[in-house]
Design a protein around this motif. Structure first.
Motif, PDB file in Angstrom:
ATOM      1  N   ILE A  19       0.844  -1.200   0.000  1.00  0.00           N
ATOM      2  CA  ILE A  19       0.000   0.000   0.000  1.00  0.00           C
ATOM      3  C   ILE A  19       0.878   1.248   0.000  1.00  0.00           C
ATOM      4  O   ILE A  19       0.642   2.196  -0.758  1.00  0.00           O
ATOM      5  CB  ILE A  19      -0.958  -0.006   1.207  1.00  0.00           C
ATOM      6  CG1 ILE A  19      -1.876  -1.229   1.148  1.00  0.00           C
ATOM      7  CG2 ILE A  19      -1.765   1.298   1.266  1.00  0.00           C
ATOM      8  CD1 ILE A  19      -2.592  -1.529   2.444  1.00  0.00           C
ATOM      9  N   TYR A  22       2.451   1.719  -3.365  1.00  0.00           N
ATOM     10  CA  TYR A  22       1.429   2.184  -4.316  1.00  0.00           C
ATOM     11  C   TYR A  22       1.165   3.679  -4.129  1.00  0.00           C
ATOM     12  O   TYR A  22       1.031   4.418  -5.107  1.00  0.00           O
ATOM     13  CB  TYR A  22       0.135   1.386  -4.140  1.00  0.00           C
ATOM     14  CG  TYR A  22      -1.001   1.940  -4.953  1.00  0.00           C
ATOM     15  CD1 TYR A  22      -1.057   1.739  -6.325  1.00  0.00           C
ATOM     16  CD2 TYR A  22      -2.004   2.692  -4.354  1.00  0.00           C
ATOM     17  CE1 TYR A  22      -2.094   2.261  -7.083  1.00  0.00           C
ATOM     18  CE2 TYR A  22      -3.040   3.224  -5.099  1.00  0.00           C
ATOM     19  CZ  TYR A  22      -3.084   3.000  -6.465  1.00  0.00           C
ATOM     20  OH  TYR A  22      -4.097   3.541  -7.207  1.00  0.00           O
ATOM     21  N   VAL A  23       1.109   4.124  -2.892  1.00  0.00           N
ATOM     22  CA  VAL A  23       0.880   5.549  -2.608  1.00  0.00           C
ATOM     23  C   VAL A  23       2.020   6.391  -3.173  1.00  0.00           C
ATOM     24  O   VAL A  23       1.783   7.429  -3.794  1.00  0.00           O
ATOM     25  CB  VAL A  23       0.703   5.778  -1.091  1.00  0.00           C
ATOM     26  CG1 VAL A  23       0.886   7.231  -0.710  1.00  0.00           C
ATOM     27  CG2 VAL A  23      -0.670   5.285  -0.664  1.00  0.00           C
ATOM     28  N   SER A  26       1.635   6.340  -7.007  1.00  0.00           N
ATOM     29  CA  SER A  26       0.457   7.087  -7.433  1.00  0.00           C
ATOM     30  C   SER A  26       0.663   8.591  -7.310  1.00  0.00           C
ATOM     31  O   SER A  26       0.254   9.363  -8.189  1.00  0.00           O
ATOM     32  CB  SER A  26      -0.755   6.655  -6.605  1.00  0.00           C
ATOM     33  OG  SER A  26      -1.878   7.424  -6.941  1.00  0.00           O
ATOM     34  N   LYS A  36      -8.906   4.817  -1.771  1.00  0.00           N
ATOM     35  CA  LYS A  36      -8.876   3.366  -1.560  1.00  0.00           C
ATOM     36  C   LYS A  36      -7.585   2.930  -0.866  1.00  0.00           C
ATOM     37  O   LYS A  36      -7.591   1.972  -0.098  1.00  0.00           O
ATOM     38  CB  LYS A  36      -9.084   2.615  -2.870  1.00  0.00           C
ATOM     39  CG  LYS A  36      -7.978   2.780  -3.881  1.00  0.00           C
ATOM     40  CD  LYS A  36      -8.285   2.048  -5.180  1.00  0.00           C
ATOM     41  CE  LYS A  36      -7.195   2.332  -6.198  1.00  0.00           C
ATOM     42  NZ  LYS A  36      -7.514   1.720  -7.473  1.00  0.00           N
ATOM     43  N   SER A  37      -6.483   3.643  -1.099  1.00  0.00           N
ATOM     44  CA  SER A  37      -5.238   3.279  -0.417  1.00  0.00           C
ATOM     45  C   SER A  37      -5.286   3.688   1.055  1.00  0.00           C
ATOM     46  O   SER A  37      -4.752   2.990   1.916  1.00  0.00           O
ATOM     47  CB  SER A  37      -4.027   3.886  -1.120  1.00  0.00           C
ATOM     48  OG  SER A  37      -4.133   5.274  -1.203  1.00  0.00           O
ATOM     49  N   PHE A  88      -3.701  10.190   4.218  1.00  0.00           N
ATOM     50  CA  PHE A  88      -2.784   9.061   4.319  1.00  0.00           C
ATOM     51  C   PHE A  88      -1.922   9.159   5.573  1.00  0.00           C
ATOM     52  O   PHE A  88      -1.674   8.146   6.235  1.00  0.00           O
ATOM     53  CB  PHE A  88      -1.906   8.928   3.073  1.00  0.00           C
ATOM     54  CG  PHE A  88      -1.180   7.622   3.026  1.00  0.00           C
ATOM     55  CD1 PHE A  88      -1.859   6.444   2.748  1.00  0.00           C
ATOM     56  CD2 PHE A  88       0.176   7.546   3.303  1.00  0.00           C
ATOM     57  CE1 PHE A  88      -1.200   5.217   2.741  1.00  0.00           C
ATOM     58  CE2 PHE A  88       0.846   6.329   3.294  1.00  0.00           C
ATOM     59  CZ  PHE A  88       0.160   5.169   3.010  1.00  0.00           C
TER      60      PHE A  88
END
Length: 165
Positions: A19, A22-23, A26, A36-37, A88
């Protein structure tokens, strides 16, 4: 000394790392951290945390989420921080043991500096730009904080695995 349990940190690291990566990706690519993360990271903490941490530690750590969310949105309103970054960071907050806050802030500062320098150097290299022509972070003045937030969580949990209580 890290106060985060090494056992809990290992399990949290295993599930949080994809995750967090991915953050970072992204935010580099689109200058956004998808909700969604944020939800995925919260779900990881909700499930893995309750299974690996003492219930009182796990329950109280949700207060970290609330505090960081309020502070993050205040910073977001002033333009100093993006809303995705604030969400986040808040989702990351329960992962950080309160006794490790000073250590985490030092670690986070170092990661922000390294990520900022690396980002600015890489975006100045034509071959990198040609390989990633659609990445918004190359064109924007703002820094993609997800590039620092995700790795900071990974490094913290990794250190807790090695040196945790």
């Amino acid at each position: 000394m890290l106060t985060q349990s090494a056992h809990a940190a290992l399990w949290l690291l295993i599930f949080a790392t994809p995750i967090a990566l991915y953050v970072a990706w992204s935010d580099l690519r689109a200058m956004r951290i998808p909700n969604k993360s944020v939800l995925a990271l919260l779900i990881v903490y909700a499930i893995v945390g309750v299974l690996t941490l003492p219930i009182s530690v796990w329950a109280w750590s949700w207060l970290h989420f609330v505090v960081v969310l309020v502070v993050g949105f205040a910073l977001s309103l002033t333009g100093g921080f993006g809303a995705g970054d604030a969400k986040f960071a808040a989702a990351m907050a329960p992962f950080i043991a309160l006794g490790d806050l000073r250590l985490f802030l030092v670690l986070f500062s170092a990661v922000v500096l390294a990520a900022f320098v690396a980002h600015r150097i890489l975006r100045a290299i034509p071959a990198i730009r040609r390989a990633t022509p659609d990445w918004a972070s190359w064109e924007r003045r703002e820094f993609p904080f997800g590039l620092a937030l995700g790795p900071a969580l990974i490094f913290y949990l990794g250190l807790a695995c090695l040196y945790g209580g």
